[in-house]
Design an enzyme around this catalytic site. Sequence first.
Site, PDB file in Angstrom:
ATOM      1  N   LYS A 101       0.663  -1.073   0.080  1.00  0.00           N
ATOM      2  CA  LYS A 101       0.170  -0.075  -0.100  1.00  0.00           C
ATOM      3  C   LYS A 101       0.932   1.379   0.154  1.00  0.00           C
ATOM      4  O   LYS A 101       1.452   1.671   0.865  1.00  0.00           O
ATOM      5  CB  LYS A 101      -0.915   0.102   1.214  1.00  0.00           C
ATOM      6  CG  LYS A 101      -1.952   0.987   0.737  1.00  0.00           C
ATOM      7  CD  LYS A 101      -2.549   1.787   2.277  1.00  0.00           C
ATOM      8  CE  LYS A 101      -1.793   2.992   2.795  1.00  0.00           C
ATOM      9  NZ  LYS A 101      -1.715   4.138   2.099  1.00  0.00           N
ATOM     10  N   GLY A 153       7.318   4.984   8.221  1.00  0.00           N
ATOM     11  CA  GLY A 153       6.443   5.982   8.263  1.00  0.00           C
ATOM     12  C   GLY A 153       6.540   6.573   9.868  1.00  0.00           C
ATOM     13  O   GLY A 153       7.722   6.517  10.454  1.00  0.00           O
ATOM     14  N   SER A 154       5.521   7.017  10.322  1.00  0.00           N
ATOM     15  CA  SER A 154       5.380   7.871  11.365  1.00  0.00           C
ATOM     16  C   SER A 154       5.291   6.661  12.603  1.00  0.00           C
ATOM     17  O   SER A 154       4.883   5.724  12.537  1.00  0.00           O
ATOM     18  CB  SER A 154       4.423   8.831  11.531  1.00  0.00           C
ATOM     19  OG  SER A 154       2.971   7.970  11.648  1.00  0.00           O
ATOM     20  N   GLY A 183       3.145   3.472  13.052  1.00  0.00           N
ATOM     21  CA  GLY A 183       4.025   2.133  13.287  1.00  0.00           C
ATOM     22  C   GLY A 183       3.605   1.543  14.525  1.00  0.00           C
ATOM     23  O   GLY A 183       3.215   0.285  14.581  1.00  0.00           O
ATOM     24  N   GLU A 234      10.206   1.142  10.608  1.00  0.00           N
ATOM     25  CA  GLU A 234      11.363   2.045  10.437  1.00  0.00           C
ATOM     26  C   GLU A 234      10.452   3.531  10.537  1.00  0.00           C
ATOM     27  O   GLU A 234       9.614   3.983   9.879  1.00  0.00           O
ATOM     28  CB  GLU A 234      11.997   2.170   8.885  1.00  0.00           C
ATOM     29  CG  GLU A 234      13.224   2.775   8.885  1.00  0.00           C
ATOM     30  CD  GLU A 234      12.880   4.365   8.472  1.00  0.00           C
ATOM     31  OE1 GLU A 234      12.827   5.174   9.371  1.00  0.00           O
ATOM     32  OE2 GLU A 234      13.242   4.584   7.396  1.00  0.00           O
ATOM     33  N   CYS A 289      13.850  10.537   6.418  1.00  0.00           N
ATOM     34  CA  CYS A 289      13.535   9.868   7.628  1.00  0.00           C
ATOM     35  C   CYS A 289      14.972  10.276   8.773  1.00  0.00           C
ATOM     36  O   CYS A 289      15.070  10.521   9.664  1.00  0.00           O
ATOM     37  CB  CYS A 289      13.283   8.469   7.746  1.00  0.00           C
ATOM     38  SG  CYS A 289      14.341   7.581   6.682  1.00  0.00           S
ATOM     39  N   GLU A 343      10.057  15.300  15.053  1.00  0.00           N
ATOM     40  CA  GLU A 343      10.408  15.199  13.703  1.00  0.00           C
ATOM     41  C   GLU A 343       9.627  16.308  13.007  1.00  0.00           C
ATOM     42  O   GLU A 343       8.439  16.304  12.934  1.00  0.00           O
ATOM     43  CB  GLU A 343      10.170  13.887  13.203  1.00  0.00           C
ATOM     44  CG  GLU A 343      10.755  13.553  11.614  1.00  0.00           C
ATOM     45  CD  GLU A 343      10.557  12.216  11.470  1.00  0.00           C
ATOM     46  OE1 GLU A 343       9.490  11.350  11.797  1.00  0.00           O
ATOM     47  OE2 GLU A 343      11.493  11.504  10.773  1.00  0.00           O
TER      48      GLU A 343
HETATM   49  P1  NDP Z   1       2.030   8.002   8.134  1.00  0.00           P
HETATM   50  O1  NDP Z   1       2.766   7.174   9.144  1.00  0.00           O
HETATM   51  O2  NDP Z   1       0.564   8.484   8.538  1.00  0.00           O
HETATM   52  O3  NDP Z   1       2.005   7.328   6.964  1.00  0.00           O
HETATM   53  C1  NDP Z   1       3.002   6.182   6.415  1.00  0.00           C
HETATM   54  C2  NDP Z   1       1.934   5.057   5.612  1.00  0.00           C
HETATM   55  O4  NDP Z   1       1.028   4.594   6.727  1.00  0.00           O
HETATM   56  C3  NDP Z   1       1.164   5.695   4.525  1.00  0.00           C
HETATM   57  O5  NDP Z   1       0.852   4.607   3.554  1.00  0.00           O
HETATM   58  C4  NDP Z   1      -0.255   5.878   5.264  1.00  0.00           C
HETATM   59  O6  NDP Z   1      -1.460   5.857   4.193  1.00  0.00           O
HETATM   60  C5  NDP Z   1      -0.313   4.662   6.075  1.00  0.00           C
HETATM   61  N1  NDP Z   1      -1.356   4.820   7.167  1.00  0.00           N
HETATM   62  C6  NDP Z   1      -1.406   5.993   7.735  1.00  0.00           C
HETATM   63  N2  NDP Z   1      -2.605   6.129   8.699  1.00  0.00           N
HETATM   64  C7  NDP Z   1      -2.698   4.500   8.851  1.00  0.00           C
HETATM   65  C8  NDP Z   1      -3.490   3.858   9.631  1.00  0.00           C
HETATM   66  N3  NDP Z   1      -4.335   4.173  10.584  1.00  0.00           N
HETATM   67  N4  NDP Z   1      -3.358   2.310   9.669  1.00  0.00           N
HETATM   68  C9  NDP Z   1      -2.802   1.786   8.539  1.00  0.00           C
HETATM   69  N5  NDP Z   1      -2.016   2.398   7.846  1.00  0.00           N
HETATM   70  C10 NDP Z   1      -1.884   3.849   8.000  1.00  0.00           C
HETATM   71  O7  NDP Z   1       3.025   9.185   7.804  1.00  0.00           O
HETATM   72  P2  NDP Z   1       2.720  10.435   6.880  1.00  0.00           P
HETATM   73  O8  NDP Z   1       2.696  10.301   5.663  1.00  0.00           O
HETATM   74  O9  NDP Z   1       1.362  10.857   7.508  1.00  0.00           O
HETATM   75  O10 NDP Z   1       3.698  11.515   7.823  1.00  0.00           O
HETATM   76  C11 NDP Z   1       3.422  11.986   8.875  1.00  0.00           C
HETATM   77  C12 NDP Z   1       4.832  12.291   9.548  1.00  0.00           C
HETATM   78  O11 NDP Z   1       5.345  10.856   9.764  1.00  0.00           O
HETATM   79  C13 NDP Z   1       5.805  12.911   8.737  1.00  0.00           C
HETATM   80  O12 NDP Z   1       5.659  14.281   8.976  1.00  0.00           O
HETATM   81  C14 NDP Z   1       6.889  12.564   9.362  1.00  0.00           C
HETATM   82  O13 NDP Z   1       7.526  12.945  10.490  1.00  0.00           O
HETATM   83  C15 NDP Z   1       6.836  10.853   9.843  1.00  0.00           C
HETATM   84  N6  NDP Z   1       7.266  10.192   8.415  1.00  0.00           N
HETATM   85  C16 NDP Z   1       8.350   9.194   8.522  1.00  0.00           C
HETATM   86  C17 NDP Z   1       8.753   8.764   7.517  1.00  0.00           C
HETATM   87  C18 NDP Z   1      10.209   7.644   7.580  1.00  0.00           C
HETATM   88  O14 NDP Z   1      10.444   7.953   6.530  1.00  0.00           O
HETATM   89  N7  NDP Z   1      10.201   7.237   8.728  1.00  0.00           N
HETATM   90  C19 NDP Z   1       8.119   8.734   6.158  1.00  0.00           C
HETATM   91  C20 NDP Z   1       7.112   9.511   6.104  1.00  0.00           C
HETATM   92  C21 NDP Z   1       6.487   9.940   7.258  1.00  0.00           C
HETATM   93  P3  NDP Z   1      -2.020   7.437   4.171  1.00  0.00           P
HETATM   94  O15 NDP Z   1      -0.829   7.936   3.185  1.00  0.00           O
HETATM   95  O16 NDP Z   1      -2.874   6.745   3.115  1.00  0.00           O
HETATM   96  O17 NDP Z   1      -2.373   7.929   5.160  1.00  0.00           O
END
Ligand code: NDP
Length: 470
Positions: free
Chosen positions: A163, A216-217, A221, A239, A274, A374
């Site tokens: 996804k 992701g966040s 996570g 991560e 990240c 972050e």
């Molecule tokens: P998220 O953690 O919200 O999103 C990462 C992934 O998880 C996306 O595919 C997202 O889908 C999905 N997701 C979001 N909510 C859910 C849920 N409730 N259940 C299952 N899957 C979910 O990151 P964001 O894109 O919102 O970014 C927010 C913050 O996270 C950033 O500002 C940054 O601080 C951090 N981040 C860290 C990253 C890293 O590389 N470690 C990368 C990106 C963000 P969808 O996009 O459709 O919501």
Amino acid sequence: MPAADGRVFEDVSPRDGRVIAEVARGSAEDVDLAVRAARRAFDDGTWALADPVQRKRVLLRWASLIDERSEELAQLESADVGHPITDARNVDVPNARNCIAWYAEAIDKVYGEIAPTGADALALVGREPLGVIGAVIPWNYPLIITAWKLAPALATGNSVVLKPAEQSPLSALALAELGAEAGLPDGVLNVVPGFGEEAGEPLGRHVLVDKITFTGSVDVGRRFLRYAGESNGKAVSLELGGKSPHVVLADVEDLDRAADAIGWGIFYNAGQTCHAGSRVVVERSLVEPLAERLVAFAREMVPGDPAEASTTLGALVSGEHLDGVMARVSRAAGGDGARLLVGGSRAEPVPGGAYMEPTVLEALDAADPIVQEEVFGPVLAIQQADDAEHAIALANGTGYGLAAAVWSSNITTAHRVARRLRAGTVWINTFDISSLATPFGGVKDSGHGRDRSLHALDAYTHLKTTWVAL
Ligand code: NDP
């Protein structure tokens, strides 16, 4: 293919705020179809039980197709997430391609073990694929992170349901099309675009998924750990980003070089990395000269149109994300009392786009959100340290532990400091240099598990013992 209920969502380019695509909006039903297709493909063994040489051939063909379509992929990535086109061409596409080729080349060179037993037994220890992998990807480096997950998962014989983030679904879809063209059997790789709550959560909760690999966040996570605990106890690797510090000691050899690396380390990809070096912890005697250099670096890095080859600083991923970054800077420079040294404003090289000036602040309190949280934008916080010991404490003083750097002319001191920094990667006298051969991931709130390197193969396999009585 369309979503089961026919819904779509608009994909907006941060370059100019225009809609560039309508994308199928996956729901629990689509996730279920994809997971069942992945399960069937895994169980029939065409891919999972194939000779590794056969998987290698398909993956290498996939890498060649990426080469052939590299310009199209670079354009998609740049339009979708605002990366400068030159970075998309020179970094994103080749890194994704090289990652797939690297695991293709590795997979027919990995041996199992024979355990030490008595003469009346032969105990074979081998690695087997886990089954169906759910990969949930963020928007900051869609191509690269997708490849980091797909290449080792597929090379080891798993099936995958991926996804992508709602902001950046296009390159993952294009990559999957090329995978099918390269010969991945039906059902082995499935992409379900959509929103986190609608598609990500059902994937995390699906009982036929054996493992989730997530970037992701921190908040999301941790949700995946809950989804796993409340469903089938699937494995989860995370991560989750960072607040990576540069520790600059008074004996740094070349302050210009350090400032240059620090500048690139935070402003590359508009700080949406990240492991971005978003903090500088510097010994007091060097605060002023280093800050001067960083301000000069920031002034030279002017936000520009990502579609122009000369642009080095493109757009942030969306207007909404830009608003969030701006709010954090305003709060830091307002009520929290940080000194704004440069930047702090929006920019508009392309009308309607999401751009921001590179920003440097001096933070006065280690507890401030600008130091602890972050920001994921082009924002650097400087912290003063009394001495090396104080610098180590400040550097370790956040919840994160993804990466760090030490700058010192004394290699013994640098190693001593590096050893005490709690991070998955520590660079000495450099920043953000890496290779597919080195693992990448974090400790503490930055998560666990590693992408890249041969260790990533462990993440997508389990150890199987076959005991033979002799
Ligand atoms: P998220 O953690 O919200 O999103 C990462 C992934 O998880 C996306 O595919 C997202 O889908 C999905 N997701 C979001 N909510 C859910 C849920 N409730 N259940 C299952 N899957 C979910 O990151 P964001 O894109 O919102 O970014 C927010 C913050 O996270 C950033 O500002 C940054 O601080 C951090 N981040 C860290 C990253 C890293 O590389 N470690 C990368 C990106 C963000 P969808 O996009 O459709 O919501």
